[in-house]
Design a protein around this motif. Structure first.
Motif, mmCIF file in Angstrom:
data_model
loop_
_atom_site.group_PDB
_atom_site.id
_atom_site.type_symbol
_atom_site.label_atom_id
_atom_site.label_comp_id
_atom_site.label_asym_id
_atom_site.label_seq_id
_atom_site.Cartn_x
_atom_site.Cartn_y
_atom_site.Cartn_z
ATOM 1 N N PRO A 86 56.246 77.759 40.240
ATOM 2 C CA PRO A 86 55.149 77.767 39.257
ATOM 3 C C PRO A 86 53.842 77.198 39.816
ATOM 4 O O PRO A 86 52.771 77.623 39.388
ATOM 5 C CB PRO A 86 55.686 76.894 38.107
ATOM 6 C CG PRO A 86 56.758 76.054 38.724
ATOM 7 C CD PRO A 86 57.354 76.894 39.818
ATOM 8 N N GLN A 87 53.925 76.297 40.771
ATOM 9 C CA GLN A 87 52.713 75.664 41.293
ATOM 10 C C GLN A 87 51.874 76.608 42.149
ATOM 11 O O GLN A 87 50.715 76.327 42.421
ATOM 12 C CB GLN A 87 53.084 74.430 42.124
ATOM 13 C CG GLN A 87 53.640 73.286 41.297
ATOM 14 C CD GLN A 87 52.536 72.395 40.752
ATOM 15 O OE1 GLN A 87 51.738 71.852 41.495
ATOM 16 N NE2 GLN A 87 52.491 72.238 39.434
ATOM 17 N N PRO A 411 58.830 62.554 43.004
ATOM 18 C CA PRO A 411 58.395 62.953 41.666
ATOM 19 C C PRO A 411 59.161 62.168 40.603
ATOM 20 O O PRO A 411 60.351 61.938 40.756
ATOM 21 C CB PRO A 411 58.756 64.438 41.613
ATOM 22 C CG PRO A 411 59.634 64.724 42.771
ATOM 23 C CD PRO A 411 59.547 63.577 43.720
ATOM 24 N N GLU A 412 58.447 61.744 39.609
ATOM 25 C CA GLU A 412 59.135 61.083 38.493
ATOM 26 C C GLU A 412 58.864 61.928 37.269
ATOM 27 O O GLU A 412 57.747 62.008 36.794
ATOM 28 C CB GLU A 412 58.604 59.666 38.301
ATOM 29 C CG GLU A 412 59.223 58.694 39.283
ATOM 30 C CD GLU A 412 58.274 57.580 39.645
ATOM 31 O OE1 GLU A 412 58.108 56.682 38.840
ATOM 32 O OE2 GLU A 412 57.711 57.615 40.729
ATOM 33 N N ALA A 415 56.409 67.155 38.832
ATOM 34 C CA ALA A 415 55.327 68.091 38.537
ATOM 35 C C ALA A 415 55.769 69.514 38.830
ATOM 36 O O ALA A 415 55.460 70.434 38.100
ATOM 37 C CB ALA A 415 54.094 67.753 39.370
ATOM 38 N N GLU B 148 53.268 63.349 45.438
ATOM 39 C CA GLU B 148 54.133 64.491 45.160
ATOM 40 C C GLU B 148 54.047 64.932 43.713
ATOM 41 O O GLU B 148 54.278 66.093 43.398
ATOM 42 C CB GLU B 148 55.584 64.166 45.523
ATOM 43 C CG GLU B 148 55.810 64.228 47.024
ATOM 44 C CD GLU B 148 57.278 64.084 47.399
ATOM 45 O OE1 GLU B 148 58.147 64.440 46.579
ATOM 46 O OE2 GLU B 148 57.536 63.596 48.509
ATOM 47 N N GLU B 149 53.749 64.018 42.806
ATOM 48 C CA GLU B 149 53.730 64.428 41.404
ATOM 49 C C GLU B 149 52.408 65.080 40.988
ATOM 50 O O GLU B 149 52.273 65.564 39.867
ATOM 51 C CB GLU B 149 54.037 63.252 40.476
ATOM 52 C CG GLU B 149 52.942 62.207 40.424
ATOM 53 C CD GLU B 149 53.365 61.003 39.574
ATOM 54 O OE1 GLU B 149 53.336 61.129 38.343
ATOM 55 O OE2 GLU B 149 53.720 59.954 40.161
ATOM 56 N N SER B 151 49.959 67.730 40.191
ATOM 57 C CA SER B 151 50.135 69.145 39.852
ATOM 58 C C SER B 151 48.946 69.933 40.356
ATOM 59 O O SER B 151 47.798 69.526 40.183
ATOM 60 C CB SER B 151 50.259 69.326 38.344
ATOM 61 O OG SER B 151 50.199 70.712 38.037
ATOM 62 N N TYR B 152 49.238 71.099 40.983
ATOM 63 C CA TYR B 152 48.161 71.924 41.507
ATOM 64 C C TYR B 152 47.525 72.774 40.404
ATOM 65 O O TYR B 152 46.536 73.437 40.626
ATOM 66 C CB TYR B 152 48.701 72.816 42.629
ATOM 67 C CG TYR B 152 47.623 73.325 43.554
ATOM 68 C CD1 TYR B 152 46.701 72.447 44.123
ATOM 69 C CD2 TYR B 152 47.514 74.664 43.862
ATOM 70 C CE1 TYR B 152 45.701 72.908 44.963
ATOM 71 C CE2 TYR B 152 46.518 75.132 44.710
ATOM 72 C CZ TYR B 152 45.612 74.238 45.249
ATOM 73 O OH TYR B 152 44.623 74.700 46.082
ATOM 74 N N LEU B 153 48.128 72.745 39.215
ATOM 75 C CA LEU B 153 47.580 73.524 38.104
ATOM 76 C C LEU B 153 46.791 72.633 37.167
ATOM 77 O O LEU B 153 47.069 71.448 37.027
ATOM 78 C CB LEU B 153 48.713 74.183 37.320
ATOM 79 C CG LEU B 153 49.553 75.189 38.097
ATOM 80 C CD1 LEU B 153 50.696 75.696 37.237
ATOM 81 C CD2 LEU B 153 48.692 76.340 38.588
ATOM 82 N N GLY B 175 57.172 78.066 32.991
ATOM 83 C CA GLY B 175 56.078 78.006 33.970
ATOM 84 C C GLY B 175 54.837 77.318 33.448
ATOM 85 O O GLY B 175 54.879 76.512 32.533
ATOM 86 N N SER B 178 52.491 71.731 33.849
ATOM 87 C CA SER B 178 53.685 70.903 33.870
ATOM 88 C C SER B 178 53.687 69.929 32.704
ATOM 89 O O SER B 178 52.674 69.711 32.043
ATOM 90 C CB SER B 178 53.729 70.127 35.174
ATOM 91 O OG SER B 178 52.536 69.401 35.305
ATOM 92 N N ARG B 230 50.586 54.919 37.661
ATOM 93 C CA ARG B 230 51.046 55.071 39.054
ATOM 94 C C ARG B 230 49.892 55.500 39.952
ATOM 95 O O ARG B 230 49.783 55.074 41.098
ATOM 96 C CB ARG B 230 52.177 56.103 39.133
ATOM 97 C CG ARG B 230 53.523 55.574 38.665
ATOM 98 C CD ARG B 230 54.637 56.551 39.003
ATOM 99 N NE ARG B 230 54.445 57.867 38.385
ATOM 100 C CZ ARG B 230 54.747 58.144 37.124
ATOM 101 N NH1 ARG B 230 55.274 57.204 36.346
ATOM 102 N NH2 ARG B 230 54.539 59.348 36.629
#
Ligand SMILES: Cc1cc2nc3c(=O)[nH]c(=O)nc-3n(C[C@H](O)[C@H](O)[C@H](O)COP(=O)(O)OP(=O)(O)OC[C@H]3O[C@@H](n4cnc5c(N)ncnc54)[C@H](O)[C@@H]3O)c2cc1C
Ligand code: SF4
Ligand code: FES
Lengths: 416, 276
Positions: A86-87, A411-412, A415, B148-149, B151-153, B175, B178, B230
């Motif tokens: 999805p990213q 990730p928590e 995402a 890592e968390e 989001s690219y969206l 989808g 997120s 965070r």
């Protein structure tokens, strides 16, 4: 976290030539099936056709009238990609717009073909389409909604590469397959030319050439005759996100009939001509002018938006440059060619298709490799969300994907 | 047409290619043309006036460079072009023939010219990148600090538009945005294309996760209340926002108008607010 189980390990080593979307998905599929994989790409990953495609996540609507099976596969694969990557997608849906009278007449056949292919296309009032996407030509006569979207060409392929690397596949950029060795009628190995220009001989038990418009040249390394003609298509991007939904002409596939939004850009494409070589293909002035005027038909004022870039990418067209074969239809489906009868058992060529169906292409090629080796293993690439493309760099530099940099975290709640 | 000398870093030296290109050709178009000529199977189709290596020995190999999308979207084609980090696919030869800074933050200066008046284009790998070969460098370090968390969206500017038509496929593939972000409305990618030009231009020499990583940290903080705390922790570390010396070269070279310097300032403000 990306950590799919590998159900069984196989000794066989498979070389994948070509680091575009097809090779990337194939390297992941084979690695997930437990094979040892070496992927080589002569330039940077996705520097061939993949990085430069139009970026449309095809629901299959465009192909439904012409070929229900291709359309159905597109629809199935868009759903899979929306789950596992999805990213790398801007998924907002799409609108097919009839601007001329004959296009309006095409609507019923178009919708029923979509429905037969499992694509939930439906006519929506033009007024609804235009409050949703006011940029759409006010003279639009009919509008049909379809589940199209946008792909980040580089990041989708790179996510598959990251998945392959996480499972231990060896990925080498700037490494060209320059020789193929056969013996006793089967593939034995090949010669690679690395980034420093040095050549190295490697052994492998199977070889899949996923080299797109270069497949003819790679085939000739094994003495094979694979007639492929590079057929460049051009795209033009203007600044401004003129729509969120992909806008297409409600008509049989033609030139300059799709407008794909992406980040802050709107991209119109494409065209088709033939070339002698897939290298160094650049757009022509005529193509750019033609595309800008076609953009104006879908979205009036398109050509007066600030020009951003124009570029071209080569489709692999079956047949020779001088043959009369009509290209547009041929290049849409994909094929896995088995070179077993030509003295190169264990070598396959994976060619054609769409970026949207890269996973299905890989599945078919990996099935053939498994059948050849007598190691049946099921395809499981639809099951696991892919890791981020960002983890790829860590693998390429040999430091693994995680724990780099002070800001990296697990990730928590996730995402991706 | 512009008469050009393209001088490309290759290890310890440079390789030089003369050539004539259309004014609207980009640096990447020129490299692609040179490489196609050099790789052509046709005998005698090598580069016009073959490139000369350090010892003057003829060579036709164009040093490696990265490229993928050719329209400023993938972020792979960054290089230091006549002193300034830039995307080769969006830098036209005509841009280089006009006055332009010769270093990040420097004053505009006239074009670099060869002995016969040719436009000289000097290409070097991005600073802080991991050089693979030639000018092909991955900006790995510049991106390593992106959480890592992140989001690219993000949601797309809806500009008063009605919501998109209903979508019966959402159930099969949720989808989109997120969890923790705004609803399943219109989505688009973040502006940052992860090219690393900002880090290449950044003069900071102490440990620093860099402008791109901090911009991502701030975007995630803004988008997701769940992540905010965070993200501020990451931003507050010594190699986070405190390491920035406010040169602002990052914002000047960014091809996507991300303005990383602005994001770093917003993080500073949020950190200061939290400290109170
Ligand atoms: C103009 C245009 C628009 C398109 N738009 C869309 C779209 O909107 N949506 C969609 O789904 N699809 C689209 N496609 C189709 C899509 O781009 C292709 O199906 C897909 O990118 C093909 O990927 P590939 O990996 O098979 O080929 P490529 O990406 O070309 O990969 C082949 C790779 O092999 C490498 N290679 C060649 N020779 C060697 C060697 N000897 N050793 C090692 N490596 C080698 C090349 O460098 C290249 O990177 C479009 C195609 C074109 C031409
Ligand atoms: S912030 Fe700008 S310069 Fe830095 S990586 Fe992102 S797009 Fe590139
Ligand atoms: S080639 Fe993608 S940003 Fe330049």
């Amino acid at each position: 976290m990306f950590d799919p189980p590998i159900l069984s390990r196989h000794d066989a080593r498979i070389c994948v030539a070509g680091g575009g979307g097809s090779g990337a998905a194939l390297a992941y599929d084979l690695a997930l099936r437990g094979f040892s994989v070496l992927l080589v790409e002569k330039g940077e990953f996705t520097s061939g056709t993949t990085g430069r495609h139009h970026g449309q996540l095809h629901s299959g609507a465009r192909y439904a009238v012409g070929d229900r099976a291709i359309a159905r596969e597109c629809m199935e694969e868009t759903l899979v990609l929306r789950r596992i990557a999805p990213q790398a997608l801007e998924y907002n849906g799409g609108i097919f717009a009839a601007i001329r009278d004959d296009e309006a007449d095409y609507a019923p056949a178009f919708i029923s073909a979509c429905l037969e292919a499992g694509i939930p296309a439906r006519e929506i009032p033009v007024s609804e389409a235009r409050v949703s996407e006011p940029a759409l030509n006010p003279r639009t006569k009919r509008t049909v909604w379809v589940p199209d979207g946008t792909i980040d060409a580089f990041r989708l392929a790179a996510s598959f590469l990251a998945a392959a690397a996480a499972l231990g596949a060896e990925l080498r950029a700037f490494t060209e397959l320059v020789g193929i060795e056969t013996g006793g009628g089967r593939i034995r190995g090949g010669t690679l030319r690395g980034p420093d220009g040095r050549e190295e001989r490697v052994s492998f038990d199977g070889l899949v050439s996923a080299t797109g418009a270069w497949a003819g040249r790679v085939g000739s390394l094994a003495g094979l005759d694979i007639p492929v003609t590079p057929a460049p298509g051009t795209m033009v991007a203007v600044r401004g996100r003129l729509s969120d939904l992909v806008l297409s002409r409600l008509a049989p596939p033609g030139d300059g009939d799709i407008l794909v939004p992406q980040r802050g850009l709107s991209v119109i494409g494409s065209t088709q001509r033939r070339a002698d070589s897939p290298e160094g293909i650049l757009p022509t002035k005529e193509e750019i002018e033609f595309l800008l005027s076609r953009g104006d038909e879908l979205v009036p004022g398109f050509s007066s938006a600030p020009f951003h870039a124009a570029w071209a990418a080569a489709r692999p067209l079956a047949g020779r440059a001088d043959s009369d074969a009509e290209g547009r239809a041929i290049s849409r489906d994909f094929a896995v060619l088995d070179h077993g009868d030509e003295g190169a058992a264990g070598m396959f060529t994976l060619i054609g298709g769409k970026a949207t169906v890269l996973r299905a292409m890989a599945r078919k090629a990996a099935d053939e490799v498994c059948a050849f080796l007598g190691d049946p293993e099921p395809c499981r690439t639809a099951e696991y969300p892919l890791p981020s493309w960002r983890s790829l760099d860590g693998y390429l530099e040999g430091s693994g994907a995680t724990g780099r940099g002070a800001g990296s975290r697990r990730p928590e709640g996730g995402a991706a | 047409m512009i008469d050009t000398i393209i001088r490309i870093r290759d290890g310890g030296g440079f390789v030089e290619f003369p050539g004539s290109f259309p004014e609207d050709a980009t640096v990447l178009d020129a490299l692609e043309t040179l490489r196609a000529r050099a790789e052509a199977d046709v005998p005698g189709a090598g580069v016009e006036g073959p490139g000369t290596g350090r010892g003057g020995a003829p060579t036709v190999r164009v040093p490696h460079y990265r490229h993928s999308c050719h329209h400023g979207s993938c972020g792979t084609c960054g290089a230091v072009v006549n002193g300034l980090p830039a995307l080769m696919c969006l830098t036209r030869l005509a841009d280089l023939a006009a006055p332009r800074p010769r270093e990040p933050g420097g004053p505009p200066a006239g074009p670099v010219r060869g002995t016969s008046g040719e436009l000289v284009v000097v290409l070097e790998p991005l600073r802080r990148g991991t050089v693979i070969s030639g000018i092909a460098a991955r900006p790995t370090a510049a991106l390593a600090g992106i959480p890592e968390e992140y989001s690219y969206l993000r949601s797309s500017e809806d500009a008063g538009r009605a919501p998109p038509p209903a979508d019966p496929t959402r159930a099969a593939a949720p989808g989109g945005l997120s969890a923790g972000s705004a609803g399943p409305g219109r989505v688009r990618f973040e502006a940052c294309i992860e090219c690393g030009l900002c880090s290449s231009a950044c003069p900071v020499t102490t440990p620093f996760i860099g402008p791109a990583a901090l911009a991502a940290v701030n975007r995630q903080r803004e988008k997701s209340p769940d992540s905010a705390e965070r993200m501020l922790e990451v931003a507050g570390k010594p190699d986070g926002a405190p390491a920035c010396e406010r040169h602002l070269h990052c914002s000047r070279v960014c091809p996507q108008a991300v303005y990383p310097g602005k994001h770093i300032q917003l993080l500073r403000n949020a950190l200061a607010g939290r400290a109170q």
